[in-house]
Enzyme design. Sequence first.
Site, PDB file in Angstrom:
ATOM      1  CG  ASP A 172     -22.950  60.575  32.965  1.00  0.00           C
ATOM      2  OD1 ASP A 172     -22.611  59.759  33.840  1.00  0.00           O
ATOM      3  OD2 ASP A 172     -23.520  61.501  32.817  1.00  0.00           O
ATOM      4  CB  SER A 173     -21.023  57.495  27.062  1.00  0.00           C
ATOM      5  OG  SER A 173     -22.722  57.252  27.641  1.00  0.00           O
TER       6      SER A 173
END
Length: 399
Positions: A172-173
Amino acid sequence: MTAPTTAPLTGLRVLDLATLFAGPMAATLLGDFGAEVVKIEHPSKPDPSRGHGPSKDGVGLWWKMLGRNKRTMTLDLSKPGGRATLLRLAATTDVIIENFRPGTLEKWDLGWPELSAVNPRLVLARVTGFGQFGPYAHRPGFGTLAEAMSGFAAITGEPDSPPTLPPFGLADSIAGLTTAYAVMTALAARERTGEGQVVDMALIEPILAALGPQPLWYDQLGHVQPRTGNRSPNNAPRGVYRTADGTWVAVSTSAQSVAERVMHLVGRPELIDEPWFASGADRARHADVLDEAVGGWIAARTRTDVMAAFEKAEAAVAPVQDVRDVMTDPQYQALGTITTVDDPELGPLRMQNVLFRLSATPGAIRWAGRPHGADTDEVLTELGLSPDDVTALRAEGAL
């Protein structure tokens, strides 16, 4: 903290419709550098990040970081009034970021044809697990699945241990960073064409790019990278080593000159004359010998002594730190990496600062994440809705 008037994205308007975590992170990064970000959440189902991880006094702390520099409002897009309101917002917005499953916006008649009709200059960033098309497009997608599917888990962990997933939102990052970059790329294109476009961001792709040339290696050589724990197939010594006082340090010798300095430092200069020492890959094949030399030397000394000796020898080393060490690390302090934000709910909060420093137009954290729907009336009033209009939307359940 007040953002400087010269913040580079001042005047850019962003609607954050996304949840957990890549889309909202992209919006946060834009807000950090001056964009006006409005976070839109369902009236009864807020962004789940508000409840992720530890909380204080019933207030989720993760949200305080992810929701910073965003105004918050509620809107049920499935209601006619919610749909109409989003279209009114979209007409004066530069960027919309969403992460519904493909087809969801279309089900509400809020797809690209409808959004671009009210604003041809709009950039619509669509963040999903698997992208907008293909055989997996309609599956539920989360970062964990991307970490598994991309090959990351397969190469992470010790050789005789199971594949290992990261204990944080890695995919996600990476996708959040990439989405912010994609949005800025689309905005740059808009400067030339005058028209917006759709960004199709799949969580499974940015993390695969971050893994490097694995597909190329396999395509050309049939090579499949194995799990090697902390060792690298490209250089040695490389890994984490325990010190005499029970702490750990990380050593890297990606450069040949550094590898030679380390051998001199640990009292094994004769290893430099070995034929296999001349290349990183050959050194990696003799990692047992090198780890024994380096690990034995480090194990006889405290971390303070190890760090001082490596620094004097101009060899690459870093302490293995947990968050307690990070908060007091002098380099992070010098960079201002951890900053304090005053919050009306919880008081002073320390969190990561903006992602990078600009010399002329710096970013800033103006406020931490705000309560669910805190700015709904203000945003709608600015949009031109009357008190009666807002009351009608509430009666419909759209707010």
